[in-house]
Design an enzyme around this catalytic site. Sequence first.
Site, PDB file in Angstrom:
ATOM      1  N   ASP A   1      39.762  46.355  52.363  1.00  0.00           N
ATOM      2  CA  ASP A   1      40.176  44.945  52.479  1.00  0.00           C
ATOM      3  C   ASP A   1      41.679  44.770  52.233  1.00  0.00           C
ATOM      4  OD1 ASP A   1      39.544  42.342  53.140  1.00  0.00           O
ATOM      5  OD2 ASP A   1      38.979  41.767  51.106  1.00  0.00           O
TER       6      ASP A   1
ATOM      7  N   GLY B   1      38.226  33.510  44.223  1.00  0.00           N
ATOM      8  CA  GLY B   1      37.729  34.447  45.219  1.00  0.00           C
ATOM      9  C   GLY B   1      36.269  34.237  45.489  1.00  0.00           C
TER      10      GLY B   1
ATOM     11  N   GLY C   1      34.467  34.671  41.883  1.00  0.00           N
ATOM     12  CA  GLY C   1      34.864  33.957  40.682  1.00  0.00           C
ATOM     13  C   GLY C   1      36.293  33.497  40.690  1.00  0.00           C
TER      14      GLY C   1
END
Length: 301
Positions: free
Chosen positions: A132, A17, A20
């Site tokens: 999101d 992502g 990380g």
Amino acid sequence: MRTIAERYKLTSPIARGGMGVVWQGSDLRLNRSVAVKLIYEDDLVAKNEATRRFYREARITARLRHPGVPVVYDFGSDGGELFMVMEYLEGHMVADMIAERSPLPASWTALIGAQVCAVLAAAHAADLIHRDIKPNNLVMCADATVKVIDFGVATALGAKEFSQITEAGQIPGTARYMAPELVDGAEASRSSDLYTVGCLLYELLTGSRPFASRDLMTEIHRSRRETPPPVGRPDVPGELEELTLRLLAKSPEGRPESALSVFESLLPLVKALPSLPGLINKDLSADPVHMYAAVIKHVST
């Protein structure tokens, strides 16, 4: 393989992502599979920002207790690197389902959407906005339960517990799934989360985002100006297409009033589910989760 905090053995990467990598691993003390998220960043300023966001995500995810949200088991630092240990999910990203099986049957679309709305109803009741919701942030497990992941850009309405992660003019979330008012500078709201549900339902039903374009700015412009093309499927119930288009209304006032109301609209459409070989277990009648849910169902009938 690396072991984190002398306890969590990393085995293989699951996903990468913005901050990380998420690894599949095992808890050596409790002998169970886990998912371990590690942040990485070489630049000091960027690392400080990533650390702040990571702390927020861990606290927000741990705060929201819901079957549709992965459980946070642990959080800490190992060798100067932050890690978060979560429930390991055995299943498929909904984005992969769309890529491989789209368009999905209407009943499965309703099932996925209803579960997402159940999570959002809990989040919104706690004054949390996900910001999101998209196919890449949803996991369909083999028992047909849907998990909402990645609260990395979530915000808390009116709460000082969680620091802001954006400056003026910055837009958190994924632009291609963003409500028009957010592009114009409005603050995230429960209604802007519902818009992303509309994007999700549309993509499940058609295999494409409602205003899809290779060019990001073109797609954003279309989302602010154009009406979504019709779903164009005679097998999709009219009420499902109508609900999807209402969720995609340009103005928040034109959308359904709450995640609960969307859930209640979708639930009756979850019926006569066709099989999805390779994705969902064939016989769920003896699945422990479904057995448990079958009993709880009688409380509300």
